[in-house]
Design an enzyme around this catalytic site. Structure first.
Site, PDB file in Angstrom:
ATOM      1  N   LYS A 245       0.851  -1.201   0.000  1.00 55.64           N
ATOM      2  CA  LYS A 245       0.000   0.000   0.000  1.00 55.64           C
ATOM      3  C   LYS A 245       0.878   1.237   0.000  1.00 55.64           C
ATOM      4  O   LYS A 245       1.715   1.428   0.901  1.00 55.64           O
ATOM      5  CB  LYS A 245      -0.863   0.025   1.255  1.00 55.64           C
ATOM      6  CG  LYS A 245      -2.256  -0.500   1.031  1.00 55.64           C
ATOM      7  CD  LYS A 245      -2.988  -0.553   2.332  1.00 55.64           C
ATOM      8  CE  LYS A 245      -4.235   0.293   2.321  1.00 55.64           C
ATOM      9  NZ  LYS A 245      -5.004   0.111   3.571  1.00 55.64           N
TER      10      LYS A 245
HETATM   11  O1  G3P Z   1      -9.727   1.083   4.383  1.00 52.29           O
HETATM   12  C1  G3P Z   1      -9.248   2.270   4.924  1.00 52.29           C
HETATM   13  C2  G3P Z   1      -9.753   2.410   6.297  1.00 52.29           C
HETATM   14  O2  G3P Z   1      -9.045   1.607   7.187  1.00 52.29           O
HETATM   15  C3  G3P Z   1      -9.893   3.801   6.783  1.00 52.29           C
HETATM   16  O3  G3P Z   1     -11.092   3.783   7.433  1.00 52.29           O
HETATM   17  O4  G3P Z   1     -12.793   4.557   8.970  1.00 52.29           O
HETATM   18  O5  G3P Z   1     -10.376   5.237   9.292  1.00 52.29           O
HETATM   19  O6  G3P Z   1     -11.729   6.190   7.429  1.00 52.29           O
HETATM   20  P1  G3P Z   1     -11.513   5.030   8.332  1.00 52.29           P
END
Ligand code: G3P
Length: 219
Positions: free
Chosen positions: A87
């Site tokens: 990533k």
């Molecule tokens: O897939 C990306 C994720 O882990 C971020 O999620 O909820 O932190 O925006 P969030």
């Protein structure tokens, strides 16, 4: 649309994998920290365990911000799992590292994507997948799924093979909308995956079948 589980917590991966619907796992430094994973050796051990549970791509995110550091980390991560996806962020250094690593046959998941232009750049740099962050766009008062829809449709115009991986999924409706938009993959927190299973009419239906069967059998 394939479903990945978005976590670095091995117990959550195990719980999600038991359902038999998970085709991959995405991790990031925040998820690793939440799971109590720290240091490179800790991250490597967690990835190895996750890879022994799920047969599919495991995304492992770099923490370096410079090109050389990203390339060094990416090459190392590429040895951590049978199907590693490195990533890399949607930054200038990230695109440069994407090109260098994808030229060496390493699969890239382009992360922190917030615009169609970034998705176009990632595709040119050889990303295997691009991750638009739906929930984080929603947090700004814009509709995050519009970004997924636009990337899918523009990639289709040119037959671009980079897969659209809807990320930052916060609830089951995001999954429905990502599938409607034509995302190839949605990466979903374990809790959301479990919410996707549930429907009150299924619960009621199972209970009614049980009661009717017991009544008819006199038990
Ligand atoms: O897939 C990306 C994720 O882990 C971020 O999620 O909820 O932190 O925006 P969030």
């Amino acid at each position: 649309m394939k479903l990945f589980v978005d976590t670095a917590d091995v117990d959550e991966v195990r719980r999600a994998a038991r359902l038999g619907v998970v085709s991959g796992v995405t991790t990031n430094p925040s998820l690793a920290a939440q799971a109590g994973v720290s240091g490179m050796e800790g991250y490597r051990a967690a990835v190895a365990e996750i890879a022994s549970i799920v047969d599919g791509p495991i995304s492992i995110e770099v923490v370096s911000e410079d090109v050389e550091g990203m390339i060094t980390e990416g090459k190392e991560y590429a040895t951590w799992a049978p199907t590693p996806w490195v990533k890399l962020p949607s930054t200038a250094a990230g695109f440069e590292a994407m090109k260098a690593l994808s030229d060496e046959g390493i699969e890239i998941n382009q992360t922190l994507c917030f615009s169609v232009n970034q998705a176009l750049l990632g595709a040119q740099a050889g990303a295997a997948a691009v991750s638009p962050f739906v929930g984080r766009v929603d947090d700004t008062g814009q509709r995050g799924m519009d970004l997924v829809e636009e990337i899918v449709s523009i990639y289709r115009n040119y037959g671009i093979r980079t897969q659209v991986l809807a990320a930052s999924i916060r609830h089951p409706l995001h999954c429905v909308e990502a599938a409607r938009a034509g995302a190839h993959i949605a990466t979903v927190p374990c809790a959301v995956l479990e919410q996707m299973v549930k429907h009150p009419l299924t619960t009621v239906g199972v209970e009614r079948f049980r009661q009717d069967w017991q009544r008819a059998s006199g038990s």
